[in-house]
Scaffold this motif. Structure first.
Motif, PDB file in Angstrom:
ATOM      1  N   VAL A  78      10.355 -17.142  36.277  1.00 50.67           N
ATOM      2  CA  VAL A  78       9.990 -16.840  34.890  1.00 50.67           C
ATOM      3  C   VAL A  78       9.998 -18.098  34.027  1.00 50.67           C
ATOM      4  O   VAL A  78       9.390 -18.120  32.952  1.00 50.67           O
ATOM      5  CB  VAL A  78      10.935 -15.781  34.273  1.00 50.67           C
ATOM      6  CG1 VAL A  78      10.909 -14.503  35.076  1.00 50.67           C
ATOM      7  CG2 VAL A  78      12.351 -16.309  34.150  1.00 50.67           C
ATOM      8  N   LEU A  79      10.654 -19.148  34.500  1.00 47.46           N
ATOM      9  CA  LEU A  79      10.711 -20.390  33.731  1.00 47.46           C
ATOM     10  C   LEU A  79       9.681 -21.413  34.190  1.00 47.46           C
ATOM     11  O   LEU A  79       9.098 -22.121  33.370  1.00 47.46           O
ATOM     12  CB  LEU A  79      12.113 -21.008  33.818  1.00 47.46           C
ATOM     13  CG  LEU A  79      13.231 -20.248  33.099  1.00 47.46           C
ATOM     14  CD1 LEU A  79      14.579 -20.915  33.368  1.00 47.46           C
ATOM     15  CD2 LEU A  79      12.965 -20.172  31.601  1.00 47.46           C
ATOM     16  N   ILE A  80       9.436 -21.529  35.498  1.00 47.01           N
ATOM     17  CA  ILE A  80       8.559 -22.601  35.973  1.00 47.01           C
ATOM     18  C   ILE A  80       7.390 -22.104  36.813  1.00 47.01           C
ATOM     19  O   ILE A  80       6.572 -22.904  37.262  1.00 47.01           O
ATOM     20  CB  ILE A  80       9.357 -23.651  36.781  1.00 47.01           C
ATOM     21  CG1 ILE A  80       9.971 -23.027  38.032  1.00 47.01           C
ATOM     22  CG2 ILE A  80      10.423 -24.296  35.914  1.00 47.01           C
ATOM     23  CD1 ILE A  80      10.658 -24.042  38.936  1.00 47.01           C
ATOM     24  N   GLY A  81       7.288 -20.794  37.033  1.00 44.36           N
ATOM     25  CA  GLY A  81       6.193 -20.245  37.822  1.00 44.36           C
ATOM     26  C   GLY A  81       4.967 -19.924  36.984  1.00 44.36           C
ATOM     27  O   GLY A  81       4.874 -20.278  35.806  1.00 44.36           O
ATOM     28  N   LYS A  82       4.018 -19.218  37.580  1.00 42.99           N
ATOM     29  CA  LYS A  82       2.766 -18.902  36.893  1.00 42.99           C
ATOM     30  C   LYS A  82       2.959 -17.869  35.788  1.00 42.99           C
ATOM     31  O   LYS A  82       2.325 -17.945  34.741  1.00 42.99           O
ATOM     32  CB  LYS A  82       1.741 -18.388  37.910  1.00 42.99           C
ATOM     33  CG  LYS A  82       1.339 -19.419  38.957  1.00 42.99           C
ATOM     34  CD  LYS A  82       0.357 -18.826  39.956  1.00 42.99           C
ATOM     35  CE  LYS A  82      -0.018 -19.836  41.028  1.00 42.99           C
ATOM     36  NZ  LYS A  82      -0.951 -19.257  42.030  1.00 42.99           N
ATOM     37  N   GLY A  83       3.810 -16.882  36.035  1.00 42.85           N
ATOM     38  CA  GLY A  83       4.017 -15.826  35.042  1.00 42.85           C
ATOM     39  C   GLY A  83       5.218 -16.092  34.175  1.00 42.85           C
ATOM     40  O   GLY A  83       6.083 -15.227  34.006  1.00 42.85           O
ATOM     41  N   GLN A  84       5.293 -17.286  33.625  1.00 45.34           N
ATOM     42  CA  GLN A  84       6.492 -17.677  32.903  1.00 45.34           C
ATOM     43  C   GLN A  84       6.613 -16.982  31.552  1.00 45.34           C
ATOM     44  O   GLN A  84       5.629 -16.556  30.961  1.00 45.34           O
ATOM     45  CB  GLN A  84       6.550 -19.200  32.721  1.00 45.34           C
ATOM     46  CG  GLN A  84       5.628 -19.755  31.648  1.00 45.34           C
ATOM     47  CD  GLN A  84       4.278 -20.112  32.181  1.00 45.34           C
ATOM     48  OE1 GLN A  84       3.792 -19.505  33.110  1.00 45.34           O
ATOM     49  NE2 GLN A  84       3.649 -21.085  31.570  1.00 45.34           N
ATOM     50  N   ARG A  85       7.842 -16.903  31.092  1.00 45.25           N
ATOM     51  CA  ARG A  85       8.138 -16.336  29.775  1.00 45.25           C
ATOM     52  C   ARG A  85       9.436 -16.943  29.264  1.00 45.25           C
ATOM     53  O   ARG A  85      10.214 -17.513  30.030  1.00 45.25           O
ATOM     54  CB  ARG A  85       8.277 -14.817  29.855  1.00 45.25           C
ATOM     55  CG  ARG A  85       9.392 -14.342  30.777  1.00 45.25           C
ATOM     56  CD  ARG A  85       9.558 -12.835  30.752  1.00 45.25           C
ATOM     57  NE  ARG A  85      10.537 -12.363  31.720  1.00 45.25           N
ATOM     58  CZ  ARG A  85      11.850 -12.392  31.533  1.00 45.25           C
ATOM     59  NH1 ARG A  85      12.355 -12.895  30.404  1.00 45.25           N
ATOM     60  NH2 ARG A  85      12.680 -11.940  32.457  1.00 45.25           N
ATOM     61  N   HIS A  86       9.650 -16.824  27.962  1.00 45.52           N
ATOM     62  CA  HIS A  86      10.904 -17.285  27.384  1.00 45.52           C
ATOM     63  C   HIS A  86      12.049 -16.371  27.827  1.00 45.52           C
ATOM     64  O   HIS A  86      11.857 -15.169  28.027  1.00 45.52           O
ATOM     65  CB  HIS A  86      10.830 -17.278  25.858  1.00 45.52           C
ATOM     66  CG  HIS A  86       9.993 -18.380  25.287  1.00 45.52           C
ATOM     67  ND1 HIS A  86       8.611 -18.359  25.322  1.00 45.52           N
ATOM     68  CD2 HIS A  86      10.338 -19.543  24.674  1.00 45.52           C
ATOM     69  CE1 HIS A  86       8.140 -19.456  24.752  1.00 45.52           C
ATOM     70  NE2 HIS A  86       9.169 -20.189  24.352  1.00 45.52           N
ATOM     71  N   ILE A  87      13.221 -16.945  27.972  1.00 45.49           N
ATOM     72  CA  ILE A  87      14.427 -16.150  28.187  1.00 45.49           C
ATOM     73  C   ILE A  87      15.201 -16.168  26.876  1.00 45.49           C
ATOM     74  O   ILE A  87      15.704 -17.213  26.449  1.00 45.49           O
ATOM     75  CB  ILE A  87      15.291 -16.723  29.324  1.00 45.49           C
ATOM     76  CG1 ILE A  87      14.540 -16.625  30.655  1.00 45.49           C
ATOM     77  CG2 ILE A  87      16.621 -15.976  29.414  1.00 45.49           C
ATOM     78  CD1 ILE A  87      15.316 -17.179  31.837  1.00 45.49           C
ATOM     79  N   ASP A  88      15.250 -15.028  26.217  1.00 49.92           N
ATOM     80  CA  ASP A  88      15.945 -14.922  24.938  1.00 49.92           C
ATOM     81  C   ASP A  88      17.363 -14.430  25.168  1.00 49.92           C
ATOM     82  O   ASP A  88      17.580 -13.395  25.807  1.00 49.92           O
ATOM     83  CB  ASP A  88      15.205 -13.968  24.001  1.00 49.92           C
ATOM     84  CG  ASP A  88      13.840 -14.513  23.602  1.00 49.92           C
ATOM     85  OD1 ASP A  88      13.723 -15.746  23.450  1.00 49.92           O
ATOM     86  OD2 ASP A  88      12.893 -13.714  23.450  1.00 49.92           O
ATOM     87  N   VAL A  89      18.321 -15.176  24.648  1.00 44.33           N
ATOM     88  CA  VAL A  89      19.736 -14.857  24.830  1.00 44.33           C
ATOM     89  C   VAL A  89      20.336 -14.502  23.475  1.00 44.33           C
ATOM     90  O   VAL A  89      20.365 -15.333  22.564  1.00 44.33           O
ATOM     91  CB  VAL A  89      20.503 -16.053  25.438  1.00 44.33           C
ATOM     92  CG1 VAL A  89      21.951 -15.660  25.722  1.00 44.33           C
ATOM     93  CG2 VAL A  89      19.817 -16.543  26.703  1.00 44.33           C
ATOM     94  N   MET A  90      20.792 -13.263  23.345  1.00 40.01           N
ATOM     95  CA  MET A  90      21.452 -12.843  22.115  1.00 40.01           C
ATOM     96  C   MET A  90      22.894 -13.335  22.142  1.00 40.01           C
ATOM     97  O   MET A  90      23.642 -13.063  23.080  1.00 40.01           O
ATOM     98  CB  MET A  90      21.406 -11.324  21.978  1.00 40.01           C
ATOM     99  CG  MET A  90      19.997 -10.747  21.942  1.00 40.01           C
ATOM    100  SD  MET A  90      18.929 -11.503  20.674  1.00 40.01           S
ATOM    101  CE  MET A  90      19.836 -11.065  19.175  1.00 40.01           C
ATOM    102  N   LEU A  91      23.267 -14.074  21.110  1.00 42.51           N
ATOM    103  CA  LEU A  91      24.585 -14.699  21.070  1.00 42.51           C
ATOM    104  C   LEU A  91      25.543 -13.998  20.120  1.00 42.51           C
ATOM    105  O   LEU A  91      26.607 -14.511  19.808  1.00 42.51           O
ATOM    106  CB  LEU A  91      24.442 -16.175  20.664  1.00 42.51           C
ATOM    107  CG  LEU A  91      23.594 -17.032  21.605  1.00 42.51           C
ATOM    108  CD1 LEU A  91      23.446 -18.436  21.055  1.00 42.51           C
ATOM    109  CD2 LEU A  91      24.215 -17.072  22.997  1.00 42.51           C
ATOM    110  N   GLY A  92      25.184 -12.847  19.675  1.00 44.45           N
ATOM    111  CA  GLY A  92      26.034 -12.125  18.735  1.00 44.45           C
ATOM    112  C   GLY A  92      25.360 -12.002  17.387  1.00 44.45           C
ATOM    113  O   GLY A  92      24.809 -12.979  16.867  1.00 44.45           O
TER     114      GLY A  92
END
Length: 223
Positions: free
Chosen positions: A133-147
């Protein structure tokens, strides 16, 4: 478990391009440094510092978005290290072709370069889905909720050989001209830079998330 970019003791944090001499670059040229990272070790230390009941893990331990993001980052970093190894091999092949006068010999080296080029896509097709998901063809952002409403986003950087990724052209003329070899070498140099920028960016993401996770766990223990 030591991270791949720090796999040899004493190895410099910033890796030198194998094309540095050919392109007239200095070994200490400016650029993104890849900091020494031990993502898994940092995550383990943060979790060990927590005074949690092992027999009854909390909901936070079972579902931890920061830990999930760090796992994806670590998988991506190992994959980037493999991609960079292939790029360096391709550089060696292309540089060797510049010293070959026989057109047939250069054609054989062009074939070797193309096999290495295509093996990058093959390698990415087999990587951990969390890294894809980070470096492949179908990549997307990874959103991390921190509180609360605080969100940290890990950005993707495509590293396949397409124009949207590393942009590595095939040897259409089978290295029949030295001009084509020079063009390939230029693309390889830029591809190495892109891979290094991706690794450096994910190392910074991991450093921030590990520090944030450790702080959150310490605050939870103090409460």
């Amino acid at each position: 478990m030591a991270f791949a970019t720090n796999k040899q003791s004493g190895e410099q944090a910033k890796r030198r391009s194998p094309l540095a001499g050919w392109l007239g670059k200095k070994g200490d040229s400016s650029g993104d440094e890849i900091p020494a990272m031990d993502v898994a070790g940092g995550l383990d230390r943060a979790l060990r510092n927590r005074k949690a009941n092992i027999e009854e893990p909390s909901e936070e331990t079972r579902e931890n978005p920061v830990r999930d993001a760090l796992t994806a980052i670590e998988a991506a970093l190992y994959a980037i290290d493999r991609v960079r190894d292939i790029l360096e091999q391709a550089c060696e092949v292309a540089l060797s072709a510049k010293d070959v006068e026989d057109e047939g010999g250069r054609a054989l080296l062009a074939e070797s370069y193309d096999e290495l080029r295509l093996s990058i896509n093959d390698s990415l097709d087999k990587i951990d889905p969390r890294a894809a998901v980070l470096i492949g063809k179908g990549q997307r952002h990874i959103d991390v909720m921190l509180g609360g409403r605080t969100k940290y986003s890990v950005s993707p950087m495509r590293l396949d050989v397409s124009e949207k990724g590393l942009d590595l052209p095939p040897p259409a003329e089978a290295f029949s001209s030295y001009e084509e070899i020079d063009i390939v070498l230029d693309h390889l140099d830029k591809a190495l830079g892109r891979a290094d920028r991706a690794a450096a960016s994910y190392c910074r993401d991991a450093q921030y998330l590990i520090a944030r996770m450790k702080a959150d766990l310490e605050n939870s223990d103090a409460a």
